[in-house]
Design an enzyme around this catalytic site. Structure first.
Site: not given
Ligand code: NAD
Ligand code: UD1
Length: 352
Positions: A126, A35, A154, A150
């Site tokens: 990712s 959490l 990954k 980050y």
């Molecule tokens: P999120 O933060 O909503 O969910 C991650 C969950 O992991 C949270 O509930 C957090 O409490 C739990 N957590 C973190 N560290 C922990 C630990 N040490 N032990 C147990 N629980 C732990 O994020 P999300 O958007 O649901 O992402 C899920 C996964 O997908 C992550 O690994 C994230 O890096 C990856 N991911 C997310 C995105 C995105 O844009 N959301 C994109 C690519 C990859």
């Molecule tokens: C970001 C992260 C990436 C992560 C992904 C999903 C960075 C550099 N990259 O990617 O590692 O895997 O989120 O969590 O942070 N944008 C705006 N204004 C804003 C926010 C975003 O213009 O306030 C633009 C960004 O410049 C980009 C696009 O929207 O062109 C998408 O941004 P975002 O949603 O942050 O995703 P990523 O950049 O793809």
């Protein structure tokens, strides 16, 4: 036989949606989450959507003893490993925290899985592992590189999984490389609930639309793209959740495991993109959200954000070919569901 799945990070944004999809597909879910970036309320709402409780254990993936207790108490078919920290900026400021949580945590989890002979894993990777892509669309053979802790965390876990698969053919390891997950459950009960001011585009837009933030800064309008703004492959979180079900179904058909797979094969290390294959620009997403929400979304152009790339979208062919999965939902549906969640819960899970 109902297959039991351990879902680390199952209280989070993608994990909570995936728990529902798993339940609907007939899997039994045990959530393990510390959490640190989620709330019990998310779990309560998952219960309410599926109409029954699921097992929830508050625990950390770095805590081997508690993990052992969980593995001793349940015969898991496999693990979906979402638990991790995900804020790029924070990872630059606190690299040790990110490597400790995301890399050491994954190693501890894998060690306990090995102890209990549970060797089927779906891992949240990712598109960030592709860095600045040389060609588009990005397929799974594209070179990998990362520029921030980050992304490195990954990529490091991916390397560990690759080495593990080489060392022992009984591991079946599927890293799913997500492109840009957005949207929310169609009920409006669960969705993305950023702790602070959002870093990502969709939650920022929706908080402007609901009046919590004044205006969007668009980072760069001079990229070599259709309108000068960044282009991304946005994917609805419920489509993403279905991708996890498809990956588990694949493991059932192709992986051997003592706890209920159908064959004696080996999957090894099998990375798969989860994206739509379509690029959408920042301005296109703003326009789509404005139309759906009927709210003004004021914006200004600002400097490019450090570390950003111009365009990023997936080749989703491998997922279709191997998993029989493809994304179904459109940008309009992504905006509609985000807006329902945001307008019904202006303060996220604190709104109840
Ligand atoms: P999120 O933060 O909503 O969910 C991650 C969950 O992991 C949270 O509930 C957090 O409490 C739990 N957590 C973190 N560290 C922990 C630990 N040490 N032990 C147990 N629980 C732990 O994020 P999300 O958007 O649901 O992402 C899920 C996964 O997908 C992550 O690994 C994230 O890096 C990856 N991911 C997310 C995105 C995105 O844009 N959301 C994109 C690519 C990859
Ligand atoms: C970001 C992260 C990436 C992560 C992904 C999903 C960075 C550099 N990259 O990617 O590692 O895997 O989120 O969590 O942070 N944008 C705006 N204004 C804003 C926010 C975003 O213009 O306030 C633009 C960004 O410049 C980009 C696009 O929207 O062109 C998408 O941004 P975002 O949603 O942050 O995703 P990523 O950049 O793809």
């Amino acid at each position: 036989m109902t297959k039991k799945i351990l879902v680390t990070g199952g209280a989070g944004y993608i994990g909570s949606h995936t728990c529902i999809a798993l339940h609907e597909a007939g899997y039994e879910v045990v959530v393990y989450d510390n959490l640190s970036n989620s709330s019990r309320e998310a779990i309560n709402r998952v219960f309410s959507i599926i109409g029954q409780p699921i097992s929830f254990i508050e625990g950390d993936i770095r805590d081997a003893e508690t993990l052992r207790q969980v593995f001793a108490a349940h015969a898991f078919f496999g693990v979906i490993h979402f638990a991790g920290l995900k804020a790029v900026g924070e990872s630059v400021a606190k690299p040790l925290l990110y490597y400790n949580n995301n890399v050491s945590g994954s190693i501890t989890l894998l060690e306990v899985m090995a102890e209990y002979d549970v060797k089927n894993l779906v891992f949240s990777s990712s598109a960030t592992v592709y860095g600045d892509p040389e060609t588009l669309p990005i397929d799974e053979t594209s070179p990998r590189s990362c520029t921030n802790p980050y992304g490195q965390s990954k990529l490091t876990v991916e390397h560990i999984l690759e080495d593990l698969a080489v060392s022992d053919a009984s591991w079946n390891l599927i890293p799913l490389r997500y492109f840009n997950p957005v949207g929310a459950h169609p009920s409006g009960q669960i969705g993305e609930d950023p702790n602070d001011i959002p870093n990502n585009l969709m939650p920022y837009i929706s908080q402007v639309a609901v009046g919590k933030l004044e205006k969007l800064s668009i980072f760069g309008n001079d990229y070599p793209t259709v309108d000068g703004t960044g282009v991304r492959d946005f994917i609805h979180v419920t489509d993403l959740a279905q991708g996890h079900v498809a990956a588990l179904n694949y493991l059932q058909q192709h992986a051997s495991s003592k706890n209920g797979s159908d064959t004696t094969g080996s999957v090894g290390f099998l990375p798969i993109n989860l994206g739509t294959g379509k690029g959408t620009s920042v301005l296109d997403l703003v326009a789509a959200f404005t139309k759906v929400s009927k709210q003004p979304i004021p914006y200004q152009f600002a400097a490019r954000r450090a570390g950003d790339i111009a365009s990023c979208y997936a080749s989703a062919d491998k997922a279709k070919e191997l998993l029989g999965w493809e994304a179904k939902l459109s940008i309009t549906e992504m905006c509609q569901d985000t807006w329902r969640w945001q307008s019904q819960n202006p303060n996220g899970y604190d709104s109840h």
